[in-house]
Design an enzyme around this catalytic site. Structure first.
Site, PDB file in Angstrom:
ATOM      1  N   TYR A   1       0.822  -1.208   0.000  1.00 20.45           N
ATOM      2  CA  TYR A   1       0.000   0.000   0.000  1.00 20.45           C
ATOM      3  C   TYR A   1       0.861   1.265   0.000  1.00 20.45           C
ATOM      4  CZ  TYR A   1      -3.133  -3.682   1.494  1.00 20.45           C
ATOM      5  OH  TYR A   1      -3.817  -4.864   1.579  1.00 20.45           O
TER       6      TYR A   1
ATOM      7  N   TYR B   1     -13.309  -6.957   4.504  1.00 20.67           N
ATOM      8  CA  TYR B   1     -12.055  -7.036   3.746  1.00 20.67           C
ATOM      9  C   TYR B   1     -11.714  -8.518   3.592  1.00 20.67           C
ATOM     10  CZ  TYR B   1      -7.155  -6.926   2.491  1.00 20.67           C
ATOM     11  OH  TYR B   1      -5.968  -7.134   1.851  1.00 20.67           O
TER      12      TYR B   1
ATOM     13  N   ASP C   1     -14.831 -16.327   6.179  1.00 17.32           N
ATOM     14  CA  ASP C   1     -13.425 -15.960   6.029  1.00 17.32           C
ATOM     15  C   ASP C   1     -12.830 -15.821   7.422  1.00 17.32           C
ATOM     16  OD1 ASP C   1     -11.006 -14.675   5.786  1.00 17.32           O
ATOM     17  OD2 ASP C   1     -11.694 -13.169   4.349  1.00 17.32           O
TER      18      ASP C   1
ATOM     19  N   LYS D   1      -2.993 -16.760   7.802  1.00 12.30           N
ATOM     20  CA  LYS D   1      -2.271 -15.929   8.758  1.00 12.30           C
ATOM     21  C   LYS D   1      -1.577 -16.758   9.839  1.00 12.30           C
ATOM     22  CE  LYS D   1      -4.447 -11.430   8.063  1.00 12.30           C
ATOM     23  NZ  LYS D   1      -3.275 -10.785   7.477  1.00 12.30           N
TER      24      LYS D   1
END
Length: 434
Positions: free
Chosen positions: A22, A154, A255, A284
């Site tokens: 980003y 997200y 998710d 993760k």
């Protein structure tokens, strides 16, 4: 080994050639150079604001739940390196991948029986979407190809995941005219412990019902919306979605990439609601932050539906699928987590976060302070000055990565009470300056 690069030279090369997440190219901010890491501490190559090491309040974007340089995970990696670091998964298999898939089936909700090993969390969401689309194609209902989600979410940075991220004000608004057009419900009302809003529950039911003929699946982050805003919502809405999906023949995808492996106080956030999805994504913390790996799990209904269609295979196969090194470390990480009283540790960290972040509630410009499991969030009433907030945290000896209007922390589960208190002081300092 090659000669070490001087930190100043390293930063110059980084600025010239390395594109950070980003960020622009070349970079406009000077990243701190990390030389090594152990436990919950990042050791810097040179001092920053008087600090040569920082307590990691981010678990390296929520993945390093066991901290760094853990002897159990190091041993698992070394042992697997001596056997093989990689072998293709097409036509071959190996013990680490089989052990990991079996372990994931054992610890996730019972209907989930089949495991597709993916490269990253975002790819696991791509796979989940592909599973759902291909399931309905195989069932002779190709018109069911849209997804429903709620705003504020997200799900990753690749194509289909971007299409179900928040369409307004999110990181992927830039692509709104190019992405597949999905169905968006309003964001769930705030508050994990809040009484469910029946009007909102009705809103969810009506959306599923009215779009059922075109919906392949509903996909949401259960209980915690992560990078979309660190918002917590009542588990009751997951039960509403499960009932609506069952009633109208729509698949349900959770998710759990950010919420899995204990972060919210349940092993998987679905446990707060007592419901099971048709497809679940994990990642993760799966490898304890050592290597990139994720997984997409599905029920036998989904797997058998795909496998009985006109194209009887799931049309996906990454080069590094089922990587033995990552799978071996993941097995060790899961066993390490489950071999200890992780629930007690998460509760301990949560209690420390509640104590330490309480003072932030009185800081001018702070809109909300909230804690769930081992997640602590301070929300401002304005966009955070990330550079100023980060400097304030570093001066306190802590690494944080604020974003949008949030200063938050997800510490490793091995973080001691004194370091939790230090992280809280840093969050409060970052909120004041940010």
């Amino acid at each position: 080994m090659p000669d070490r690069i001087d930190p100043a030279r390293l930063r110059a090369l980084d600025r010239a050639h390395v594109w950070h997440p980003y960020g622009p190219m070349p970079g406009r901010q000077e990243p701190l150079v990390v030389e090594s890491a152990s436990g919950v501490r990042l050791r810097l190559a040179e001092p920053a604001h008087g600090r040569t090491e920082l307590v990691d309040g981010m678990s390296s974007w929520w993945s390093a739940v066991h901290g760094y340089n853990h002897p159990v995970l190091n041993e698992a990696a070394r042992d697997q390196l001596d056997r093989m670091s990689h072998v293709m998964f097409g036509g071959l298999t190996h013990e680490p991948a089989v052990r990991l898939a079996t372990r994931l089936v054992e610890i996730t909700p019972e209907p989930l029986q089949h495991v597709f090993l993916a490269d990253s969390g975002s790819v696991s969401v791509e796979v989940a979407v592909k599973m759902c689309l291909q399931y309905w194609r195989s069932a002779g209902r190709p018109a069911k190809r849209r997804l429903l989600t709620w705003r504020g979410g997200y799900h990753g940075d690749t194509w289909q995941p971007m299409s179900v991220c928040d369409p307004e004000g999110g990181m992927h608004e830039l692509w709104s005219g190019s992405l597949p057009r999905q169905v968006f419900a309003d964001a769930p009302p705030d508050g994990f412990d809040a009484e469910p809003d029946e009007a909102y529950a009705r809103h969810l039911r009506e959306l599923v019902a009215s779009h059922a003929d075109e919906l392949a699946a509903v996909i949401v982050e259960p209980v915690v919306q992560g990078a979309g805003g660190m918002r917590f919502h009542s588990p009751a809405y997951l039960r509403v979605l499960r009932e609506a999906c069952d009633e109208h023949d729509v698949l349900l995808v959770f998710d759990e990439i950010a919420t899995g492996f204990g972060r919210t106080g349940q092993l998987f956030a679905a446990g707060h609601a007592g419901v099971s999805p048709d497809v679940m994504c994990v990642g993760k913390a799966l490898t304890g932050g050592y290597l990139t790996l994720a997984a997409t799990l599905c029920t036998s209904r989904v797997a058998e539906g795909i496998s009985s269609g006109d194209v009887p295979v799931l049309a996906h196969g990454p080069t590094f699928m089922g990587n033995p090194l990552a799978s071996a470390v993941a097995c060790a990480s899961v066993d390490l987590l489950l071999g200890q009283d992780w629930e007690l540790e998460v509760k301990r960290i949560g209690a420390g976060l509640r104590r330490g972040l309480a003072e932030a509630a009185g800081v001018p410009g702070v809109r909300d302070v909230r804690v769930l499991g081992a997640i602590g969030v301070v929300q401002l009433d304005h966009e955070v000055d990330m550079a100023a907030a980060t400097r304030a945290a570093v001066r306190e000896g802590v690494w944080l990565r604020p974003f949008r209007d949030l200063v938050y922390t997800m510490p490793p589960y091995v973080t001691g009470d004194d370091d939790v208190a230090r992280i809280c002081r840093a969050v409060c300092a970052a909120a004041k300056e940010g």
